[in-house]
Design a protein around this motif. Structure first.
Motif, PDB file in Angstrom:
ATOM      1  N   GLY A  16       0.788  -1.229   0.000  1.00  0.00           N
ATOM      2  CA  GLY A  16       0.000   0.000   0.000  1.00  0.00           C
ATOM      3  C   GLY A  16       0.818   1.276   0.000  1.00  0.00           C
ATOM      4  O   GLY A  16       0.263   2.378   0.017  1.00  0.00           O
ATOM      5  N   SER A  17       2.149   1.162  -0.053  1.00  0.00           N
ATOM      6  CA  SER A  17       2.987   2.367  -0.019  1.00  0.00           C
ATOM      7  C   SER A  17       3.014   3.075  -1.373  1.00  0.00           C
ATOM      8  O   SER A  17       3.494   4.211  -1.462  1.00  0.00           O
ATOM      9  N   GLY A  18       2.548   2.403  -2.416  1.00  0.00           N
ATOM     10  CA  GLY A  18       2.464   3.049  -3.735  1.00  0.00           C
ATOM     11  C   GLY A  18       3.393   2.456  -4.778  1.00  0.00           C
ATOM     12  O   GLY A  18       3.619   3.061  -5.830  1.00  0.00           O
ATOM     13  N   LYS A  19       3.901   1.258  -4.533  1.00  0.00           N
ATOM     14  CA  LYS A  19       4.884   0.651  -5.440  1.00  0.00           C
ATOM     15  C   LYS A  19       4.345   0.515  -6.868  1.00  0.00           C
ATOM     16  O   LYS A  19       5.031   0.828  -7.832  1.00  0.00           O
ATOM     17  N   SER A  20       3.112   0.009  -6.985  1.00  0.00           N
ATOM     18  CA  SER A  20       2.558  -0.215  -8.332  1.00  0.00           C
ATOM     19  C   SER A  20       2.303   1.121  -9.020  1.00  0.00           C
ATOM     20  O   SER A  20       2.655   1.299 -10.193  1.00  0.00           O
ATOM     21  N   THR A  21       1.722   2.056  -8.290  1.00  0.00           N
ATOM     22  CA  THR A  21       1.377   3.368  -8.861  1.00  0.00           C
ATOM     23  C   THR A  21       2.637   4.092  -9.332  1.00  0.00           C
ATOM     24  O   THR A  21       2.722   4.549 -10.478  1.00  0.00           O
ATOM     25  N   ARG A 117      -4.313   4.741   2.876  1.00  0.00           N
ATOM     26  CA  ARG A 117      -4.277   4.360   1.448  1.00  0.00           C
ATOM     27  C   ARG A 117      -4.937   2.990   1.248  1.00  0.00           C
ATOM     28  O   ARG A 117      -5.704   2.794   0.312  1.00  0.00           O
ATOM     29  N   ARG A 121      -8.117   1.642  -1.059  1.00  0.00           N
ATOM     30  CA  ARG A 121      -7.858   0.783  -2.226  1.00  0.00           C
ATOM     31  C   ARG A 121      -8.911  -0.307  -2.312  1.00  0.00           C
ATOM     32  O   ARG A 121      -9.233  -0.957  -1.329  1.00  0.00           O
ATOM     33  N   GLN A 151       3.040  12.767  -1.244  1.00  0.00           N
ATOM     34  CA  GLN A 151       3.222  13.750  -2.308  1.00  0.00           C
ATOM     35  C   GLN A 151       2.524  13.236  -3.554  1.00  0.00           C
ATOM     36  O   GLN A 151       2.254  12.039  -3.683  1.00  0.00           O
ATOM     37  N   PRO A 153       2.039  11.707  -7.076  1.00  0.00           N
ATOM     38  CA  PRO A 153       2.864  10.711  -7.765  1.00  0.00           C
ATOM     39  C   PRO A 153       3.856  11.319  -8.757  1.00  0.00           C
ATOM     40  O   PRO A 153       5.015  10.906  -8.812  1.00  0.00           O
ATOM     41  N   MET A 156       6.822  12.620  -7.039  1.00  0.00           N
ATOM     42  CA  MET A 156       7.672  11.537  -6.545  1.00  0.00           C
ATOM     43  C   MET A 156       8.544  10.985  -7.678  1.00  0.00           C
ATOM     44  O   MET A 156       9.733  10.737  -7.493  1.00  0.00           O
TER      45      MET A 156
HETATM   46  N1  LIG Z   1       1.282   9.389  -4.139  1.00  0.00           N
HETATM   47  C1  LIG Z   1       0.033   8.951  -3.972  1.00  0.00           C
HETATM   48  N2  LIG Z   1      -0.947   9.801  -3.603  1.00  0.00           N
HETATM   49  C2  LIG Z   1      -2.209   9.363  -3.399  1.00  0.00           C
HETATM   50  N3  LIG Z   1      -2.613   8.087  -3.526  1.00  0.00           N
HETATM   51  C3  LIG Z   1      -1.687   7.182  -3.891  1.00  0.00           C
HETATM   52  C4  LIG Z   1      -0.323   7.547  -4.133  1.00  0.00           C
HETATM   53  N4  LIG Z   1       0.357   6.426  -4.463  1.00  0.00           N
HETATM   54  C5  LIG Z   1      -0.531   5.415  -4.422  1.00  0.00           C
HETATM   55  N5  LIG Z   1      -1.760   5.841  -4.090  1.00  0.00           N
HETATM   56  C6  LIG Z   1      -2.957   5.021  -3.891  1.00  0.00           C
HETATM   57  O1  LIG Z   1      -2.690   4.227  -2.725  1.00  0.00           O
HETATM   58  C7  LIG Z   1      -3.162   2.903  -2.901  1.00  0.00           C
HETATM   59  C8  LIG Z   1      -1.989   1.929  -2.769  1.00  0.00           C
HETATM   60  O2  LIG Z   1      -1.105   2.126  -3.861  1.00  0.00           O
HETATM   61  P1  LIG Z   1      -0.455   0.907  -4.634  1.00  0.00           P
HETATM   62  O3  LIG Z   1       0.279   1.475  -5.790  1.00  0.00           O
HETATM   63  O4  LIG Z   1      -1.466  -0.158  -4.914  1.00  0.00           O
HETATM   64  O5  LIG Z   1       0.582   0.394  -3.519  1.00  0.00           O
HETATM   65  P2  LIG Z   1       1.443  -0.967  -3.463  1.00  0.00           P
HETATM   66  O6  LIG Z   1       1.688  -1.403  -4.868  1.00  0.00           O
HETATM   67  O7  LIG Z   1       2.695  -0.575  -2.743  1.00  0.00           O
HETATM   68  O8  LIG Z   1       0.638  -1.929  -2.665  1.00  0.00           O
HETATM   69  C9  LIG Z   1      -3.836   2.863  -4.271  1.00  0.00           C
HETATM   70  O9  LIG Z   1      -5.221   3.038  -4.088  1.00  0.00           O
HETATM   71  C10 LIG Z   1      -3.236   4.033  -5.013  1.00  0.00           C
HETATM   72  O10 LIG Z   1      -4.107   4.577  -5.981  1.00  0.00           O
END
Ligand SMILES: Nc1ncnc2c1ncn2[C@@H]1O[C@H](COP(=O)(O)OP(=O)(O)O)[C@@H](O)[C@H]1O
Ligand SMILES: O=C(O)[C@H](O)[C@@H](O)[C@H](O)[C@H](O)COP(=O)(O)O
Length: 166
Positions: A16-21, A117, A121, A151, A153, A156
């Motif tokens: 949930g830290s945003g790795k995929s995004t 986050r 999700r 911040q 995306p 970042m």
């Molecule tokens: N910088 C960001 N700001 C706001 N929301 C974000 C950001 N990065 C990711 N998210 C949201 O947070 C959630 C988790 O991100 P995700 O990319 O799935 O994380 P991970 O791959 O690390 O599990 C998703 O709903 C995504 O849309």
């Protein structure tokens, strides 16, 4: 922007830290292929996490080896790979046999930030209850490119590209 070639960029951090995004955006910016580590877990690992049980070292072993093979297969092209990579021993497996060009981009956030986050999700198997176990295991590398998650995306990704260029 100067292009960076032939790097293997592991975007790491807790669930949930945003790795995929961030990983997808970074790969687009660099014209690298993007791979989501989640897609390489054996079914048994997904079932275990879905049942609310954290993975252990043994569970993660084959998965990390698969990601190491993936990285080696993409050395020429370069790649962005999203992978929790929580522990030093896991990162040793991820980069085994790769002598240079491996970078870790650590997406750093507090428990509360990441929890929020995850609560938003939808449609993901990872239960919220496992977040604490992810933080418990997390031991980020000292030489990582560290990016705070609170911040936009795009900002970042800009920070990461600048760090790779310097
Ligand atoms: N910088 C960001 N700001 C706001 N929301 C974000 C950001 N990065 C990711 N998210 C949201 O947070 C959630 C988790 O991100 P995700 O990319 O799935 O994380 P991970 O791959 O690390 O599990 C998703 O709903 C995504 O849309
Ligand atoms: O090592 C692990 O325990 C898993 O890889 C875990 O860290 C990963 O986060 C899950 O697969 C959930 O996927 P998301 O990171 O996309 O939530």
């Amino acid at each position: 922007m100067t292009q960076v070639y032939n790097h293997i960029l592991f975007v790491m951090g807790v669930s949930g830290s945003g790795k995929s995004t961030i990983g997808k955006l970074l790969a687009e910016a660099l014209d690298y292929p993007f791979f989501d580590g989640d897609d390489f877990h054996p079914d048994v690992n997904i079932e275990k996490m879905s049942a609310g049980k954290p993975l252990n070292d043994e569970d993660r072993y084959d998965w990390l080896v698969a990601l190491n093979i993936l990285a080696k297969n993409n050395l020429v092209k370069g790649a962005v790979i999203a992978c929790s990579a929580l522990k030093e021993s896991y990162r040793d497996l991820l980069q085994a046999g790769i002598s240079k060009g491996v970078y870790y981009i650590y997406l750093k956030g507090s428990f509360q930030e990441v929890l929020e986050r995850l609560q938003q999700r939808k449609g993901h198997y990872m239960p919220l209850e496992l977040l604490q176990s992810q933080f418990d295991v997390l031991s980020p590398p000292k030489n990582a490119i560290v990016v705070k998650i609170n911040q936009q995306p795009e900002k970042m990704v800009h920070t990461i590209l600048t760090a790779l260029d310097t």
